[in-house]
Every structure is written in structure tokens, then in C-alpha cells.
Design an enzyme around this catalytic site. Structure first.
Site, short mmCIF file in Angstrom:
data_model
loop_
_atom_site.label_atom_id
_atom_site.label_comp_id
_atom_site.label_asym_id
_atom_site.label_seq_id
_atom_site.Cartn_x
_atom_site.Cartn_y
_atom_site.Cartn_z
N ARG A 1 -10.88 1.35 -10.15
CA ARG A 1 -10.02 2.54 -10.30
C ARG A 1 -10.11 3.07 -11.73
O ARG A 1 -10.56 2.36 -12.63
CB ARG A 1 -8.58 2.16 -9.97
CG ARG A 1 -8.42 1.85 -8.50
CD ARG A 1 -6.98 1.73 -8.11
NE ARG A 1 -6.90 1.53 -6.68
CZ ARG A 1 -5.82 1.75 -5.95
NH1 ARG A 1 -4.71 2.17 -6.53
NH2 ARG A 1 -5.82 1.55 -4.66
N GLU B 1 0.45 -12.39 13.31
CA GLU B 1 0.91 -11.15 13.93
C GLU B 1 0.85 -10.05 12.87
O GLU B 1 1.29 -10.25 11.73
CB GLU B 1 2.36 -11.30 14.43
CG GLU B 1 2.50 -12.30 15.55
CD GLU B 1 1.71 -11.91 16.80
OE1 GLU B 1 1.64 -10.71 17.11
OE2 GLU B 1 1.14 -12.82 17.45
N GLU C 1 -11.60 -5.35 -6.11
CA GLU C 1 -12.15 -3.99 -6.09
C GLU C 1 -11.28 -3.00 -6.88
O GLU C 1 -11.75 -1.94 -7.28
CB GLU C 1 -12.29 -3.47 -4.65
CG GLU C 1 -13.33 -4.19 -3.82
CD GLU C 1 -12.87 -5.58 -3.35
OE1 GLU C 1 -11.64 -5.79 -3.23
OE2 GLU C 1 -13.74 -6.44 -3.15
N ASN C 2 -9.99 -3.32 -7.07
CA ASN C 2 -9.11 -2.38 -7.79
C ASN C 2 -9.55 -2.16 -9.23
O ASN C 2 -9.13 -1.18 -9.86
CB ASN C 2 -7.65 -2.86 -7.76
CG ASN C 2 -6.96 -2.68 -6.43
OD1 ASN C 2 -6.04 -3.41 -6.08
ND2 ASN C 2 -7.41 -1.69 -5.65
N ILE D 1 -7.31 -4.79 7.15
CA ILE D 1 -7.00 -6.05 6.47
C ILE D 1 -7.47 -6.00 5.01
O ILE D 1 -6.92 -6.66 4.14
CB ILE D 1 -7.69 -7.25 7.18
CG1 ILE D 1 -7.26 -7.34 8.65
CG2 ILE D 1 -7.42 -8.56 6.47
CD1 ILE D 1 -5.84 -7.72 8.89
N ASP E 1 0.82 -1.21 0.00
CA ASP E 1 0.00 0.00 0.00
C ASP E 1 0.86 1.26 0.00
O ASP E 1 1.93 1.29 0.61
CB ASP E 1 -0.92 -0.02 1.23
CG ASP E 1 -2.09 0.94 1.07
OD1 ASP E 1 -2.27 1.48 -0.03
OD2 ASP E 1 -2.81 1.16 2.06
N GLY E 2 0.35 2.30 -0.66
CA GLY E 2 0.99 3.62 -0.59
C GLY E 2 1.76 4.01 -1.84
O GLY E 2 2.46 5.03 -1.84
#
Ligand code: FPP
Length: 233
Positions: A68, A197, A64-65, A185, A17-18
Site C-alpha cells: 500500500r 463456520e 501484502e499490505n 479468505i 475489512d472496510g
């Protein structure tokens, strides 16, 4: 910290992400962020798997992408095509086997062919598995598994048997990292994340390089995993 004290997780997962924000901060187009993200993915998958982790799952494109803007979706699809066709040499050199998880529908013939080339060309590599989740959704994976079970006319099923109906037969994830500071998530590997974790570094994915991963491992080593049981005194 002495590197001999560091725990190596068997299965690591990353939500990449990012990329968009990384590009924006540099006055670049979002797509430049994805290009840089792919460069990082190649470096970091080698680093993680060569350290002894056996499985690395990455979220490259969610179901879902597809919502875009077309320009961005097209750019990503072309990146997949080029990457999977042209970089088999890299994954072979690093002895990494590449597999895919996700729905085939909606992916173009070219993307599917490129995925096939990558999977077949790296099939015999033994230095770790890179599972690329593409057109992937965690709920979709579970529903697809259930539909396969119905087709097999099973009346009941155990967790161990169920696992075999998922896209890939992988062990549970030990450490899940989502870059960019988002703490969600987002429908990623819901079945496999039950006892994982979680780690959320602030850096954007293109900057998630060796040093950042080492920080994640240091944190993972400190965690006390109990799997619902009692503390081991
Ligand atoms: C999320 O960041 C990232 C994606 C939707 C794409 C991730 C894809 C790659 C890193 C390339 C992988 C390439 C291959 C060939 C496997 P974002 O765009 O949502 O970032 P933002 O939240 O800052 O907008």
C-alpha cells in the site's frame, strides 16, 4: 432470542475489512478509518472475550499490505507502536492476554519493541487471548512451520505435531467473520480455518460493534457443524 440459547465459539477470527470505505463514505482520509477501526477492535475484543470465547484472532496487517502507499503503511505502523505501548493498561484492566502471529522481518525495531512490551505486560492475564496477526500470511505461516520442521530433522509428522510449529499453538477456529461484505479468505489462517463456520456481515469494520457481533452469534448458533461426518439425528 433468549441469550441462554446462544452458542459461544471457543475461537473466533475476524478479518478487519472496510476501514478505508468507512472513511471515504464520511469524506475522511483512509487513515481515519484505521484509527476508528482500532477503537472498535478494543471494544469488540473485550466484548467477545468477556462473553466466554477463549481465543480471538484478528487480521491487522497482511504481508501484502506492505504494497500500500507509504503514507498508509507508515500510519498503520505508528498506530501499532502507539497502541501496543500505550494501551497495555486497557488489556490488563480487561484481563486479556495479547500475542502476535506473523513474520518479524520487514517490521521496524520500534514496532517489534512495542509488540514485545504488549506481549510481556499482558502475559499473565487469564480472561482470553487476543492473537493479532501482523505482517501475517496463511501460506507463509505454513511454509515457516515446514522450515522449522526441516531444521528439527523430522522424518514424518502428525497433524497434531504440525500444529505446534505454527506461530501460536491455538485451537481450530469455530467462527470466522469478515466485515465489509467481501466474501474471501485472503490468505488468513489457512490451517486453522479448515472446519470453520464463515460469516460475512455487510458493515465496515469500524461499525462492527456489540449488536453486529450478537447477530453473528445468532447465525452461528443456527449452523449445523458436521466436521465431515453425518448429521446427528
Ligand atoms: C483493511 O481495511 C484493514 C487494514 C489493512 C488494517 C486493519 C487495522 C486496524 C483495524 C487497526 C488495528 C490496530 C492495532 C493497533 C492492532 P481496508 O483499509 O482494506 O478497507 P477498504 O477495503 O475499505 O479499503
Amino acid at each position: 432470542m433468549n441469550s441462554t440459547n446462544i452458542l459461544i465459539p471457543n475461537h473466533v477470527a475476524i478479518i478487519l475489512d472496510g476501514n478505508g470505505r468507512w472513511a471515504k463514505e464520511r469524506g475522511l482520509k483512509r487513515t481515519e478509518g484505521h484509527r476508528e477501526g482500532y477503537k472498535t477492535l478494543k471494544k469488540i475484543s473485550k466484548y467477545i472475550l468477556h462473553k466466554g470465547t477463549k481465543y480471538l484472532s484478528v487480521f491487522a496487517f497482511s504481508t501484502e499490505n506492505f504494497n500500500r502507499p507509504k503514507e498508509e503503511v507508515d500510519y498503520l505502523m505508528n498506530l501499532f507502536i502507539k497502541g501496543f505501548k500505550n494501551d497495555t493498561w486497557y488489556f490488563n484492566k480487561e484481563n486479556i492476554r495479547v500475542v502476535f502471529s506473523g513474520r518479524k522481518e520487514k517490521l521496524s525495531k520500534e514496532v517489534l519493541e512495542a509488540m514485545d512490551i504488549m506481549e510481556k505486560d499482558t502475559l499473565n492475564n487469564t480472561g482470553g487471548i487476543l492473537n493479532i496477526c501482523l505482517n501475517y500470511g496463511g501460506r507463509a505461516e505454513i511454509v515457516d512451520a515446514v522450515n522449522k520442521i526441516i531444521k528439527d530433522k523430522k522424518e514424518s509428522i502428525t497433524e497434531e505435531e504440525f500444529k505446534k510449529y505454527l506461530y501460536q499453538d491455538l485451537p481450530d477456529i469455530d467462527l470466522m467473520i469478515r466485515t465489509s461484505g467481501e466474501i474471501r479468505i485472503s490468505n488468513f489462517m489457512l490451517w486453522q480455518l479448515s472446519y470453520t463456520e464463515l460469516y460475512f456481515p455487510n458493515c465496515y469494520f469500524p461499525d462492527f460493534l456489540e449488536e453486529e457481533y450478537d447477530k453473528a452469534l445468532t447465525e452461528y448458533t443456527k449452523r449445523e457443524r458436521r466436521f465431515g461426518g453425518l448429521k446427528n439425528e
